[in-house]
Design a protein around this motif. Structure first.
Motif, PDB file in Angstrom:
ATOM      1  N   GLN A 117      56.885  34.855  28.590  1.00  0.00           N
ATOM      2  CA  GLN A 117      58.093  34.038  28.582  1.00  0.00           C
ATOM      3  C   GLN A 117      57.837  32.614  29.058  1.00  0.00           C
ATOM      4  N   SER A 118      56.970  32.469  30.081  1.00  0.00           N
ATOM      5  CA  SER A 118      56.758  31.129  30.625  1.00  0.00           C
ATOM      6  C   SER A 118      55.454  31.071  31.402  1.00  0.00           C
ATOM      7  N   PRO A 119      54.979  29.847  31.652  1.00  0.00           N
ATOM      8  CA  PRO A 119      53.757  29.673  32.444  1.00  0.00           C
ATOM      9  C   PRO A 119      53.858  30.265  33.848  1.00  0.00           C
ATOM     10  N   SER A 120      55.080  30.483  34.344  1.00  0.00           N
ATOM     11  CA  SER A 120      55.220  31.051  35.690  1.00  0.00           C
ATOM     12  C   SER A 120      54.568  32.441  35.756  1.00  0.00           C
ATOM     13  N   GLN A 121      54.537  33.167  34.633  1.00  0.00           N
ATOM     14  CA  GLN A 121      53.877  34.479  34.625  1.00  0.00           C
ATOM     15  C   GLN A 121      52.377  34.320  34.882  1.00  0.00           C
ATOM     16  N   LEU A 122      51.789  33.259  34.336  1.00  0.00           N
ATOM     17  CA  LEU A 122      50.360  33.015  34.543  1.00  0.00           C
ATOM     18  C   LEU A 122      50.111  32.626  35.999  1.00  0.00           C
ATOM     19  N   LYS A 123      51.003  31.808  36.567  1.00  0.00           N
ATOM     20  CA  LYS A 123      50.878  31.423  37.978  1.00  0.00           C
ATOM     21  C   LYS A 123      51.013  32.644  38.892  1.00  0.00           C
ATOM     22  N   ASN A 124      51.971  33.515  38.604  1.00  0.00           N
ATOM     23  CA  ASN A 124      52.163  34.733  39.406  1.00  0.00           C
ATOM     24  C   ASN A 124      50.943  35.642  39.305  1.00  0.00           C
ATOM     25  N   HIS A 125      50.366  35.716  38.122  1.00  0.00           N
ATOM     26  CA  HIS A 125      49.163  36.525  37.895  1.00  0.00           C
ATOM     27  C   HIS A 125      48.021  35.999  38.761  1.00  0.00           C
ATOM     28  N   THR A 126      47.817  34.684  38.736  1.00  0.00           N
ATOM     29  CA  THR A 126      46.748  34.066  39.533  1.00  0.00           C
ATOM     30  C   THR A 126      46.970  34.330  41.020  1.00  0.00           C
ATOM     31  N   ARG A 127      48.202  34.144  41.483  1.00  0.00           N
ATOM     32  CA  ARG A 127      48.506  34.376  42.893  1.00  0.00           C
ATOM     33  C   ARG A 127      48.222  35.844  43.261  1.00  0.00           C
ATOM     34  N   PHE A 128      48.621  36.761  42.393  1.00  0.00           N
ATOM     35  CA  PHE A 128      48.391  38.188  42.640  1.00  0.00           C
ATOM     36  C   PHE A 128      46.890  38.474  42.764  1.00  0.00           C
ATOM     37  N   ILE A 129      46.104  37.922  41.836  1.00  0.00           N
ATOM     38  CA  ILE A 129      44.644  38.114  41.860  1.00  0.00           C
ATOM     39  C   ILE A 129      44.068  37.571  43.174  1.00  0.00           C
ATOM     40  N   LEU A 130      44.453  36.351  43.540  1.00  0.00           N
ATOM     41  CA  LEU A 130      43.921  35.732  44.758  1.00  0.00           C
ATOM     42  C   LEU A 130      44.281  36.546  46.003  1.00  0.00           C
ATOM     43  N   GLU A 131      45.497  37.082  46.039  1.00  0.00           N
ATOM     44  CA  GLU A 131      45.948  37.817  47.223  1.00  0.00           C
ATOM     45  C   GLU A 131      45.360  39.232  47.303  1.00  0.00           C
ATOM     46  N   HIS A 132      44.825  39.742  46.191  1.00  0.00           N
ATOM     47  CA  HIS A 132      44.339  41.125  46.174  1.00  0.00           C
ATOM     48  C   HIS A 132      42.826  41.247  45.973  1.00  0.00           C
ATOM     49  N   THR A 133      42.123  40.124  46.088  1.00  0.00           N
ATOM     50  CA  THR A 133      40.667  40.149  45.973  1.00  0.00           C
ATOM     51  C   THR A 133      40.064  39.367  47.140  1.00  0.00           C
ATOM     52  N   VAL A 134      38.792  39.667  47.433  1.00  0.00           N
ATOM     53  CA  VAL A 134      38.100  38.978  48.522  1.00  0.00           C
ATOM     54  C   VAL A 134      37.389  37.724  48.001  1.00  0.00           C
ATOM     55  N   GLY A 135      37.248  37.664  46.680  1.00  0.00           N
ATOM     56  CA  GLY A 135      36.561  36.528  46.082  1.00  0.00           C
ATOM     57  C   GLY A 135      36.502  36.666  44.571  1.00  0.00           C
ATOM     58  N   CYS A 136      35.812  35.709  43.962  1.00  0.00           N
ATOM     59  CA  CYS A 136      35.690  35.723  42.502  1.00  0.00           C
ATOM     60  C   CYS A 136      34.273  35.318  42.097  1.00  0.00           C
ATOM     61  N   LEU A 137      33.898  35.779  40.930  1.00  0.00           N
ATOM     62  CA  LEU A 137      32.648  35.406  40.288  1.00  0.00           C
ATOM     63  C   LEU A 137      33.057  34.747  38.979  1.00  0.00           C
ATOM     64  N   LEU A 138      32.762  33.466  38.850  1.00  0.00           N
ATOM     65  CA  LEU A 138      33.178  32.722  37.664  1.00  0.00           C
ATOM     66  C   LEU A 138      31.971  32.164  36.920  1.00  0.00           C
ATOM     67  N   ILE A 139      31.933  32.407  35.635  1.00  0.00           N
ATOM     68  CA  ILE A 139      30.953  31.710  34.809  1.00  0.00           C
ATOM     69  C   ILE A 139      31.678  30.453  34.362  1.00  0.00           C
ATOM     70  N   TYR A 140      31.404  29.399  35.106  1.00  0.00           N
ATOM     71  CA  TYR A 140      32.152  28.165  34.918  1.00  0.00           C
ATOM     72  C   TYR A 140      31.346  26.994  35.457  1.00  0.00           C
ATOM     73  N   ASP A 141      31.444  25.894  34.759  1.00  0.00           N
ATOM     74  CA  ASP A 141      30.720  24.688  35.132  1.00  0.00           C
ATOM     75  C   ASP A 141      31.724  23.542  35.135  1.00  0.00           C
ATOM     76  N   GLU A 142      31.844  22.870  36.270  1.00  0.00           N
ATOM     77  CA  GLU A 142      32.832  21.783  36.363  1.00  0.00           C
ATOM     78  C   GLU A 142      32.584  20.674  35.348  1.00  0.00           C
ATOM     79  N   GLU A 143      31.351  20.557  34.853  1.00  0.00           N
ATOM     80  CA  GLU A 143      31.046  19.529  33.859  1.00  0.00           C
ATOM     81  C   GLU A 143      31.546  19.913  32.469  1.00  0.00           C
ATOM     82  N   PHE A 144      31.769  21.207  32.248  1.00  0.00           N
ATOM     83  CA  PHE A 144      32.221  21.695  30.940  1.00  0.00           C
ATOM     84  C   PHE A 144      33.530  22.442  31.139  1.00  0.00           C
ATOM     85  N   SER A 145      34.592  21.685  31.078  1.00  0.00           N
ATOM     86  CA  SER A 145      35.906  22.250  31.360  1.00  0.00           C
ATOM     87  C   SER A 145      36.259  23.343  30.357  1.00  0.00           C
TER      88      SER A 145
END
Length: 179
Positions: A117-145
Motif C-alpha cells: 500500500q505504501s512505503p511505510s510498509q517497507l520502513k516498518n519491515h526494516t525497523r522490524f528486522i533491525l529490532e529482531h537481529t543482532v546484525g547484518c551481512l550485506l553484499i554492498y559497496d558504497e561506491e556502487f549504490s
C-alpha cells in the motif's frame, strides 16, 4: 528466538549485478563468498539467517543456507517479506525461484499482512528486522549504490543508539575472491 543468534543477510538484486541468467559465473562467486561468511557466523553461534526474499543476493543466500545445513543442522532460515503479496508481480521464472526459496525456508512470514500500500510498509519491515537481529551481512559497496543502500543507511542510524553489527562485503571483496 534469541535475537543474539539472528542475522539478516541482504545485498544487490540480480539486475544490479548485471546477472540475467542462472548460469552467470558471478552467482557462484557470490555464493562462495556467502558460504564462507555464513560458515563463520555459524561458528560464532548464529542460528537464524533472515532474508526478505528479494531476487539476487537474498535468494542466493537461501540456496547457500540450504547447502550449509548439512554441516550446521542448527542453522535455520527465515524469509520475512515486507508485505503480503510480495513478488506477485514477478515473471513466472522468478515466481518459481520464490516458491523454491519458501520450500527451503524454516519460516516464512510477512511483516505486514496487507498487500503493498505504501512505503511505510517497507520502513516498518526494516525497523522490524533491525529490532529482531543482532546484525547484518550485506553484499554492498558504497561506491556502487543500489536498493541495499536504504537498509544500510537505516542500519547505520540504528547503530548510533543500539549495539548492531554491520558486516559489508564489497565488490572488491567479490572480485578478489573470484581471482
Amino acid at each position: 528466538m534469541d535475537k543474539s543468534k539472528v542475522i539478516y543477510v541482504s545485498g544487490y538484486r540480480s539486475f544490479e549485478l548485471g546477472v540475467f541468467k542462472e548460469n552467470d559465473p558471478k552467482i557462484q562467486v557470490v555464493k562462495n563468498v556467502l558460504k564462507r561468511e555464513l560458515r563463520q557466523l555459524a561458528e560464532e553461534g548464529v542460528e537464524w539467517i533472515l532474508v526478505s526474499g528479494n531476487l539476487g543476493v537474498e535468494l542466493w543466500t537461501v540456496q547457500t543456507v540450504a547447502e550449509l545445513k548439512e554441516e550446521y543442522p542448527e542453522l535455520s532460515l527465515g524469509i520475512l517479506y515486507p508485505f503480503a503479496d510480495f513478488g506477485n508481480n514477478w515473471n513466472e521464472g522468478n515466481q518459481e525461484k520464490k516458491q523454491l526459496a519458501e520450500q527451503l525456508a524454516d519460516y516464512v512470514e510477512a511483516v505486514s499482512h496487507q498487500p503493498y500500500q505504501s512505503p511505510s510498509q517497507l520502513k516498518n519491515h526494516t525497523r522490524f528486522i533491525l529490532e529482531h537481529t543482532v546484525g547484518c551481512l550485506l553484499i554492498y559497496d558504497e561506491e556502487f549504490s543500489g536498493k541495499t543502500k536504504y537498509f544500510f543507511e537505516d542500519a547505520q542510524n540504528y547503530q548510533a543508539d543500539h549495539p548492531y553489527e554491520i558486516r559489508l562485503i564489497s565488490t572488491d571483496d567479490l572480485q578478489n575472491f573470484s581471482e
